[in-house]
Design an enzyme around this catalytic site. Structure first.
Site, PDB file in Angstrom:
ATOM      1  N   LYS A  46       0.844  -1.211   0.000  1.00  0.00           N
ATOM      2  CA  LYS A  46       0.000   0.000   0.000  1.00  0.00           C
ATOM      3  C   LYS A  46       0.874   1.255   0.000  1.00  0.00           C
ATOM      4  O   LYS A  46       2.065   1.187   0.330  1.00  0.00           O
ATOM      5  CB  LYS A  46      -0.908  -0.015   1.237  1.00  0.00           C
ATOM      6  CG  LYS A  46      -0.165  -0.034   2.564  1.00  0.00           C
ATOM      7  CD  LYS A  46      -1.090  -0.367   3.734  1.00  0.00           C
ATOM      8  CE  LYS A  46      -0.322  -0.401   5.057  1.00  0.00           C
ATOM      9  NZ  LYS A  46      -1.171  -0.879   6.171  1.00  0.00           N
ATOM     10  N   TYR A 267      14.981  30.457   9.499  1.00  0.00           N
ATOM     11  CA  TYR A 267      13.698  31.123   9.747  1.00  0.00           C
ATOM     12  C   TYR A 267      13.484  31.353  11.236  1.00  0.00           C
ATOM     13  O   TYR A 267      13.745  30.472  12.056  1.00  0.00           O
ATOM     14  CB  TYR A 267      12.553  30.257   9.217  1.00  0.00           C
ATOM     15  CG  TYR A 267      12.303  30.397   7.744  1.00  0.00           C
ATOM     16  CD1 TYR A 267      12.023  31.635   7.163  1.00  0.00           C
ATOM     17  CD2 TYR A 267      12.339  29.283   6.916  1.00  0.00           C
ATOM     18  CE1 TYR A 267      11.785  31.759   5.802  1.00  0.00           C
ATOM     19  CE2 TYR A 267      12.105  29.387   5.546  1.00  0.00           C
ATOM     20  CZ  TYR A 267      11.824  30.643   5.004  1.00  0.00           C
ATOM     21  OH  TYR A 267      11.588  30.760   3.661  1.00  0.00           O
TER      22      TYR A 267
HETATM   23  C1  LIG Z   1      -0.453  -1.825   6.867  1.00  0.00           C
HETATM   24  C2  LIG Z   1      -1.053  -3.122   7.259  1.00  0.00           C
HETATM   25  C3  LIG Z   1      -0.273  -4.292   7.346  1.00  0.00           C
HETATM   26  C4  LIG Z   1       1.238  -4.266   7.296  1.00  0.00           C
HETATM   27  O1  LIG Z   1       1.688  -3.866   8.569  1.00  0.00           O
HETATM   28  P1  LIG Z   1       3.248  -3.743   8.923  1.00  0.00           P
HETATM   29  O2  LIG Z   1       3.247  -3.307  10.345  1.00  0.00           O
HETATM   30  O3  LIG Z   1       3.790  -2.716   8.002  1.00  0.00           O
HETATM   31  O4  LIG Z   1       3.854  -5.075   8.718  1.00  0.00           O
HETATM   32  C5  LIG Z   1      -0.907  -5.501   7.541  1.00  0.00           C
HETATM   33  N1  LIG Z   1      -2.256  -5.560   7.679  1.00  0.00           N
HETATM   34  C6  LIG Z   1      -3.036  -4.453   7.646  1.00  0.00           C
HETATM   35  C7  LIG Z   1      -4.499  -4.592   7.827  1.00  0.00           C
HETATM   36  C8  LIG Z   1      -2.461  -3.207   7.447  1.00  0.00           C
HETATM   37  O5  LIG Z   1      -3.234  -2.111   7.436  1.00  0.00           O
END
Ligand SMILES: *Cc1c(COP(=O)(O)O)cnc(C)c1O
Length: 376
Positions: A46, A267
């Protein structure tokens, strides 16, 4: 850094070089697979594979044997489905956006059904098409984010006709505290998931993210679901990181200067020198995903020497204190290390008061991205 790489980055006009080691990504995937065996291991890709580029990442992982991929949004799945080989399954963690179901069915996406509404919409799509459609069914075992509440799942188990036209490939749940191995929520969620799974005794189970995969075999179920560990960050806080680093980030020096005592820096003039000082300005800032909170906290490294940030982080630049280096050692066009051998991704995240996930997913588009291919 490699002279040719530095030259290519500067000629292209970039202010930093982001190296992405696909060999390390592959090694991390294979390591997780060995750890989970005989349970297969999927990949969570993702948010553009946590910012690293979903095309190259998914291609590398597919070549390493991965056949299950997860994205969060329907939009991401529409983009990833065409280049992904047909024998790889693509799941949508947040479920389908309302109204996208017909197109998702056409594309061959597999949604996670998180609510009665999502389930009914997918079942209606199956009915309208006169086909069986695959899905994952998520139960909320203690995170209150996504998934059927256990009572809703019970009601569903008592009314199985609502699943007509659907094939549930996995019953799924997600751990809220897997990065803290001693947290009591882990065992509680595992127990709740086991209870829920009795409602669907013949359905395979999908449970562990990166942290969960390292909690032990009882968490592995029938399909593991890691993200962050693939990308080289530590699956557990306060434990040595067993993963290989996947990214390195170096920033270019734009100019150097010597300022007298009593000079305001950056800044807001938040720092005023009390003695003459040597400074360098780097060509990246918060627009490149470097947290503004690192002002006064962060540091880079040059030839192993720590060079602290001084003053505020700007949109496109950061000022560093280079008094620790011999005069003339650092000049315009040189690169300093922000993430690499001297400062891990996790260490940088901690300095910024955040987590590696946020650093990775914010890395902007302005870096020169150098992909190091995995050996076949
Ligand atoms: C993002 C996510 C993962 C992966 O989690 P990590 O901590 O990056 O291994 C797995 N399952 C779901 C439902 C997620 O949202």
């Amino acid at each position: 850094m490699d002279q040719a790489l530095a030259k290519a980055a500067l000629e292209g006009g970039a202010g930093g070089v982001l190296r992405i080691d696909l060999g390390a990504l592959k090694a991390n995937y294979l390591k997780l697979r060995r750890l989970a065996a005989p349970t297969p291991v999927s990949a969570v890709v993702k948010a553009d594979a946590y910012g690293l580029g979903v095309a190259a990442v998914s291609e590398t992982l597919y070549a390493a044997g991965c056949r299950h991929f997860f994205v969060a949004l329907t939009r991401e799945a529409f983009e990833l489905r065409p280049p992904l080989p047909a024998d790889a399954a693509l799941y949508v963690l947040n479920g389908l956006a309302p109204g996208s179901e017909a197109r998702a069915a056409e594309a061959g996406l597999i949604p996670v059904l998180n609510s009665p509404e999502q389930l009914d919409a997918w079942a209606a799509t199956a009915k309208a098409r006169g086909t069986t459609l695959p899905a994952l069914l998520q139960v909320d075992t203690g995170m209150s984010r996504l998934g059927f509440m256990p009572d809703d799942l019970k009601a569903l188990a008592l009314a199985p006709e609502r699943l007509d036209g659907l094939r549930i490939d996995y019953l799924m749940s997600h751990l809220a505290c897997a990065d803290e191995p001693a947290h009591p929520a882990n065992g509680e969620q595992l127990g709740a998931f086991e209870l829920a799974s009795r409602l669907f005794p013949d359905t395979p189970l999908c449970f562990a993210n990166s942290g969960g995969l390292f909690l032990g075999a009882e968490y592995h179920a029938d399909l593991c679901r890691p993200g962050i560990a693939l990308y080289g960050a530590a699956p557990h806080v306060d434990r040595p990181n067993p993963m290989q680093p996947v990214i390195a980030l170096e920033l270019a020096v734009v100019q150097t200067r010597i300022v007298p005592a009593g000079t305001r820096i950056g800044y807001g003039g938040t720092v005023v020198t009390d003695a003459p000082k040597r400074l360098a300005t780097l060509s990246a800032g918060y627009a490149d995903g470097l947290p503004r909170r690192l002002g006064g906290q962060g540091a880079v490294y040059f030839n192993g020497v720590r060079l602290p940030f001084i003053g505020r982080v700007s949109m496109d630049s950061i000022i560093i204190d280079i008094d620790a280096l011999p005069e003339g050692a650092l000049k315009a066009g040189d690169f300093v290390e922000l993430i690499g051998a001297h400062q891990s991704l996790d260490a940088l995240a901690e300095a910024a008061g955040t987590i590696a996930y946020e650093i990775l997913t914010q890395l902007g588009p302005r870096y020169h991205r150098h992909l190091i291919p995995a050996e076949a």
